[in-house]
Design an enzyme around this catalytic site. Structure first.
Site, PDB file in Angstrom:
ATOM      1  N   LYS A 137       0.834  -1.183   0.010  1.00  0.00           N
ATOM      2  CA  LYS A 137       0.188   0.041   0.026  1.00  0.00           C
ATOM      3  C   LYS A 137       0.924   1.269   0.030  1.00  0.00           C
ATOM      4  CE  LYS A 137      -3.837   2.336   2.297  1.00  0.00           C
ATOM      5  NZ  LYS A 137      -4.820   2.230   3.537  1.00  0.00           N
TER       6      LYS A 137
ATOM      7  N   GLY B 132      -0.935   7.898  -5.748  1.00  0.00           N
ATOM      8  CA  GLY B 132      -0.852   6.284  -5.513  1.00  0.00           C
ATOM      9  C   GLY B 132       0.259   6.159  -4.355  1.00  0.00           C
TER      10      GLY B 132
ATOM     11  N   ARG C 118     -13.604  -7.639  -2.078  1.00  0.00           N
ATOM     12  CA  ARG C 118     -14.508  -6.623  -1.631  1.00  0.00           C
ATOM     13  C   ARG C 118     -15.889  -6.824  -2.141  1.00  0.00           C
ATOM     14  NH1 ARG C 118     -10.771  -2.066  -0.244  1.00  0.00           N
ATOM     15  NH2 ARG C 118      -8.908  -2.769  -0.565  1.00  0.00           N
TER      16      ARG C 118
ATOM     17  N   ASP D 297     -16.846  -0.667  -0.953  1.00  0.00           N
ATOM     18  CA  ASP D 297     -15.559  -1.021  -1.663  1.00  0.00           C
ATOM     19  C   ASP D 297     -14.552  -1.109  -0.505  1.00  0.00           C
ATOM     20  OD1 ASP D 297     -15.842   2.024  -1.811  1.00  0.00           O
ATOM     21  OD2 ASP D 297     -13.932   1.940  -1.964  1.00  0.00           O
TER      22      ASP D 297
ATOM     23  N   ASP E  95      -8.939  -1.881   5.110  1.00  0.00           N
ATOM     24  CA  ASP E  95      -8.771  -0.437   4.917  1.00  0.00           C
ATOM     25  C   ASP E  95      -8.793   0.311   6.135  1.00  0.00           C
ATOM     26  OD1 ASP E  95      -8.172  -1.009   2.188  1.00  0.00           O
ATOM     27  OD2 ASP E  95     -10.006  -0.313   1.486  1.00  0.00           O
TER      28      ASP E  95
END
Length: 491
Positions: free
Chosen positions: A111, A124, A181, A250, A260
């Site tokens: 990540k 990103g 997800r 999501d 997340d």
């Protein structure tokens, strides 16, 4: 194919990466210059079967996006704050392979490894601040036995990244059996990509739910499984005062994992309406609303599964709606079970729900600290009322506490509860320490000055959340300055 000491990072023939370009994009990560280790989790490393010597220079390069080989980012869609957001995807996460250990496969995902086709207007990247929060909370939740993605490590870089201010870049190596997800199914259903929807469904059955294949309606069986897992997860969150902050579809795991970590928070003074995400202006994801939001999200998943139900289209929703009822049945049961355990009750009596609800109302009335109040309750003396002064003093309305305490005492006597045994049980389910915002902020501030020692220290405390910490301040009321901390979607 990358090799750690004694283990191989590879791709499974049954993995998501084999589904094809309609599902993902192959691309290399963007290298992070001059990488360095920030923090690592030995508990997560052991889960992967990594030895003590896994943090090699080669591993540092690989987990900082400098490995040279391609990873992949997946496409999905979803509802954000209740509104259809269209195509989304792994905008700053790149899957780099899998590790198999003791019959279980784990995906590794970087990540903050740079832009992907799904980054939209983003860069990103992840910054050190948010990476520390995700790393610590991932491992803290695992120690609380709450289903979650894990975090193997953080690597840092002097690369500058702009958020509200200029910050340095970091990458979290996230670990999970799958990062699937609700939004993966929503994407293909919404765009009428029915062959791909069916292919995704077959992948999920093969890899994660083979028992559903033999059901009369496999799609309904899968939805029921996901509904029950989600109900259990919501009960886990509510029981420890955890708030996710951005429960978009999501961000909902198909495996019932906490997924997340952005603007999350743990409750300080108990307020059922507390909103931990400063970006959530309408309070959609407030603490008390989380169970209902999860149910709403399951409805969105059910809608996406309709094309997978055989028969007449107008009747396809019927088995899916029936499957959703499992959530309505499971969540209250799961929640009451956790509250009974937190109260130290062994028997199941009809008055337990009201007793638990009234305790929560008592906490809310005075904004009593959630974690401290539950922990102190383990010391409740069912014989000598005067011995409960320390618990009583947590409440502004002492008389209201006294009235509740009399009912609690009667309930304990009804099952001949022994205080010492009950207290020990309660201390195994009521943590002394959770990752409050000010604890995370302390680690972040030290790290921003180049000192990563506080991350390591705090991680060790969070890995044993039911033990009284060496530093009393880790389990104490938050300092006054903590009330000024805000977290948002950029966190």
């Amino acid at each position: 194919m990358h090799v750690f000491p004694g283990l191989t990072l590879s791709r499974s023939p049954l993995g998501f990466s084999r589904l094809g370009p309609e599902f993902l994009t192959e691309l290399p990560p963007e290298p992070a210059p001059a990488p360095h280790w920030v923090a690592h989790s030995e508990a997560c490393a052991q889960r992967l079967g990594l030895g003590s010597d896994w943090r090699t220079p080669q591993a540092l390069e690989l987990l900082s996006g400098n490995g040279g080989e391609s990873g992949w980012a997946s496409v999905y869609s979803g509802h954000q704050f209740g509104v259809w957001a269209g195509q989304l995807g792994d905008g700053r996460a790149l899957h780099v392979g899998e590790i198999e250990h003791q019959g279980q496969r784990y995906e590794l995902q970087l990540k903050g490894a740079g832009r992907t086709p799904y980054s939209r207007m983003g860069d990103g990247r992840a910054v050190l601040r948010s990476s520390i929060r995700e790393f610590l909370c991932s491992e803290a939740m695992a120690a609380l036995a709450i289903p979650t993605t894990r975090a193997l490590c953080i690597t840092g870089s002097p690369l500058r990244v702009r958020r509200e201010e200029i910050e340095t870049a970091a990458i979290v190596t996230r670990v999970a059996p799958s990062f699937l997800r609700f939004g993966h199914f929503e994407h293909f259903a919404h765009h009428d990509l029915l062959p791909q929807l069916a292919q995704l469904f077959e992948h999920v059955l093969d890899r994660h739910a083979p028992e559903c294949r033999e059901a009369e309606v496999p799609a309904a069986a899968l939805l029921e499984k996901v509904s029950r897992q989600t109900a259990s997860l919501m009960a886990d969150w509510q029981a420890v005062g955890f708030m996710h902050g951005v429960m978009n579809t999501d961000n909902m795991s198909l495996l019932g994992l906490t997924l997340d970590y952005g603007p999350f928070g743990f409750m300080d003074g108990f307020d059922p309406g507390h909103i931990c995400n400063h970006s959530d202006h309408q309070g959609r994801y407030a603490y008390a609303r989380q169970p209902n939001v999860a149910f709403w999200n399951l409805h969105a998943l059910a809608q996406a599964l309709i094309p997978l139900v055989p028969g007449e289209p107008e009747k396809a929703s019927e088995p899916l709606l029936a499957a959703l009822e499992s959530y309505r049945e499971a969540f209250p049961r799961e929640m009451l079970g956790r509250l009974r355990a937190k109260l130290g009750l062994l028997a199941e009596l009809p008055q337990d729900r009201e007793l638990a609800d009234d305790w929560l109302k008592l906490l809310a009335a005075g904004r009593t600290d959630f974690t401290i109040a539950w922990r102190h309750l383990a010391r409740f003396d069912s014989q000598v009322e005067a011995e409960n002064a320390a618990i009583r003093d947590l409440f502004l309305d002492r008389e209201a506490f006294d009235a509740w305490a009399r009912r609690y005492r009667e309930r304990l006597l009804a099952e001949a509860s022994l205080d010492a045994e009950r207290g020990a049980r309660m201390n195994r389910v009521n943590p002394a320490v959770v990752l409050r915002n000010h604890l995370a902020e302390g680690a972040i501030r030290s790290a921003s000055e180049g000192d990563f020692g506080e991350i390591e220290r705090l991680l060790k405390v969070l890995e044993r959340p039911y033990d009284e910490p060496v530093l009393a301040s880790d389990a104490a009321l938050p300092p006054d300055w903590a009330a000024q901390l805000e977290v948002s979607c950029s966190s």
